[in-house]
Design an enzyme around this catalytic site. Structure first.
Site, PDB file in Angstrom:
ATOM      1  N   LYS A 281       2.666 -11.245  27.612  1.00  0.00           N
ATOM      2  CA  LYS A 281       3.198 -12.098  26.491  1.00  0.00           C
ATOM      3  C   LYS A 281       2.539 -13.387  26.673  1.00  0.00           C
ATOM      4  O   LYS A 281       2.355 -14.079  27.631  1.00  0.00           O
ATOM      5  CB  LYS A 281       4.674 -12.029  26.690  1.00  0.00           C
ATOM      6  CG  LYS A 281       5.382 -10.960  26.309  1.00  0.00           C
ATOM      7  CD  LYS A 281       6.833 -11.096  26.527  1.00  0.00           C
ATOM      8  CE  LYS A 281       7.703  -9.758  26.330  1.00  0.00           C
ATOM      9  NZ  LYS A 281       7.569  -9.238  24.644  1.00  0.00           N
ATOM     10  N   ARG A 355      10.549   1.344  24.971  1.00  0.00           N
ATOM     11  CA  ARG A 355      10.457   2.941  24.669  1.00  0.00           C
ATOM     12  C   ARG A 355      10.184   3.665  25.615  1.00  0.00           C
ATOM     13  O   ARG A 355      10.594   4.995  25.666  1.00  0.00           O
ATOM     14  CB  ARG A 355       9.693   2.887  23.381  1.00  0.00           C
ATOM     15  CG  ARG A 355       8.336   2.742  23.724  1.00  0.00           C
ATOM     16  CD  ARG A 355       7.371   2.191  22.287  1.00  0.00           C
ATOM     17  NE  ARG A 355       7.806   1.056  21.804  1.00  0.00           N
ATOM     18  CZ  ARG A 355       7.084   0.331  20.697  1.00  0.00           C
ATOM     19  NH1 ARG A 355       6.240   1.130  20.034  1.00  0.00           N
ATOM     20  NH2 ARG A 355       7.532  -0.726  20.458  1.00  0.00           N
TER      21      ARG A 355
END
Length: 503
Positions: A281, A355
């Protein structure tokens, strides 16, 4: 932590000292018990000067009021009496808490013209006081001098305010508040967990916090990396492999229903810090990724709430706890992992990690417990914030009844949900040339694609996915929450269980 006020309930009586709060209806009307606290009519004279008309959550106060021995007399606007639903009473409690200042002894006179609030309404007002009073100052060691300059010494814990709510039926209020206080305890636990820095709360420490729920009668099992590897949880463990802090899965069981009844299951994403891994990020804002376990925090808070109020339901909470770090051992884009389901996943982006954690947690919960339904919560995608902002969480579901019940619970608690689509057109976007699926799709519809990925791990079990990225942390402050971590999901899911799944 900020000291929590103590709350008691009593019959109407004019207080002799401390701060007194009364409610004023739209137009500034006061009930008889409120008027008895202001024999000289100081508030009536103050209202026009303060331009106070009883507008909802507004306030007006008089210091050392004439003809009374109390320190302060504060009126809180209740607005139109007909509009006072459960959430409005919570917000009124928040308005009271916001006006407490440093009061040590407080009386709240709970009456209005043409309305005698019931025990449940008194309990909701008390719950609002507790929610608004929360603050996370655990790591502050300096207190402010009166002149505003910091004093270098350990902050002395302020004595909590003693609040007495005067109402028509204190016994009913006390009984209703016992349940509400249990739920609020779960919300505050979730806020604490989200607010903790990642160096203090990694997967092992989070699992230990979940283990503490055994004191409430919850059965808690903790799976280590060795046990998860044996179960074939390659999807979850792949996320964790770049961190020296290990991975854990906490399984919390509250058995308050009939022994033969299948449980309902709640599953939470618990990424205690998310660097993005090798798909790193940007540095700006990365500190907020300590809150990437907001889903696991909500599930833990929910189990606390249900156990503390002795809910008559069988409920399972499963949280996957990992740290997504980056080092020489970290997962690489292009790696292929095998999930507990046996399905293989090509990891094209290591920042689409939540996920991967939920894939194994959902399969485990479904396989072991055969639940009536599963609801997972996750701070999963920035895309849901682009779609909905920070006032609604995204709802995805394969079952209309479950989706409807969740939506209704969201409206009742004002932890609101907006249903988003699922479909074969989206599902094919995660087909992979090299494995059974890949963990990202194209540029558009990112929140939907993430939900489609999760749906591949639930079989035919009724299931809902709540994407709480915009609501669990950093959401706009409101009347009942001034904290960075909101505890979103605890009250919502408690209401779901309460309304539909308790025997």
């Amino acid at each position: 932590m900020t000291s929590r006020p103590s709350i008691a309930f009593a019959k109407f009586a004019a207080p002799k000292k401390g701060s007194v709060f009364v409610l004023a209806a739209d137009g500034g009307g006061l009930g008889d018990a409120a008027k008895a606290c202001d024999p000289a009519g100081a508030l009536a004279r103050a209202f026009p000067v303060a331009d106070f008309s009883g507008k909802f959550a507004s306030s007006a106060e008089v210091l050392a009021p004439e003809g009374a021995s109390v320190d302060r007399l504060v009126a809180i606007g209740a607005g139109k009496v007909a509009n006072l639903d459960d959430y409005a009473w919570l917000k009124l409690g928040g308005a009271v808490a916001a006006a407490l200042r440093k009061a040590a002894e407080v009386a709240v006179i709970l009456d209005l013209p043409e309305l005698e609030p019931e025990g449940r309404q008194a309990a909701n007002l008390a719950a609002g006081i507790l929610l608004r009073s929360y603050g996370f100052d655990k790591y502050k060691t300096r207190k402010e001098r009166e002149n505003g300059q910091p004093e270098a010494k350990k902050a002395e814990a302020a004595k909590p305010a003693k609040i007495t709510i005067h109402c028509a039926d204190p016994s009913a209020a006390k009984k209703a508040f016992a349940e509400e206080e249990a739920v609020i305890g779960g919300v505050l636990l979730a806020r604490d967990l989200v607010n903790e820095p990642a160096n203090a709360l990694g997967p092992v420490e989070f699992a230990a916090r979940a283990k503490q729920l055994e004191a409430l009668g919850v059965e808690v099992d903790i799976l280590t990396e060795k046990e998860m590897k044996k179960l074939g949880m390659g999807s979850l463990l792949g996320v964790a492999q770049g961190s020296p802090r290990g991975a854990r899965m906490a399984i919390m069981q509250w058995k308050g229903g009939k022994a033969k009844d299948a449980p309902v299951a709640f599953i939470g994403k618990g990424v205690t810090f998310d660097t993005g891994g090798n798909s790193m990020k940007p540095a700006s804002g990365m500190e907020d990724m300590k809150g990437d376990m907001g889903g696991a925090a909500a599930v833990t808070g929910l189990i606390h709430a249900l156990a503390a109020r002795k809910a008559k339901a069988n409920v399972v909470g499963v949280i996957g706890l990992v740290e997504n770090a980056v080092d020489g051992h970290a997962q690489r884009p292009g790696d292929i992992v095998t999930s507990m389901s046996g399905q293989t996943i090509e990891v094209l982006n290591t920042d689409a990690e939540g996920r991967l954690v939920l894939a194994d947690a959902l399969w485990y919960a479904n396989d072991r417990f055969k639940p009536k339904f599963m609801v997972n919560l996750a701070t999963l995608t920035g895309a849901i914030m682009v779609a909905l902002g920070q006032h609604y969480a995204g709802l995805f579901s394969n079952n209309d009844e479950l989706a409807g019940r969740l939506t209704d619970a969201g409206q009742a608690t004002q932890e609101r949900l907006w249903r988003m689509p699922l479909g074969a057109e989206y599902d094919k976007l995660i087909d992979s040339k090299n494995a059974d699926m890949k963990n990202i799709g194209g540029r558009y519809g990112g929140a939907i694609i993430a939900a489609q990925f999760l749906q591949r791990f639930v079989k035919d079990t009724p299931w809902a996915h709540l994407d709480i990225a915009g609501t669990a942390m950093g959401a706009p402050a409101n009347e009942i929450n001034q904290s960075w971590g909101s505890g979103f999901g605890v009250r919502l899911l408690d209401r779901l269980v309460r309304d539909h799944y308790e025997g």
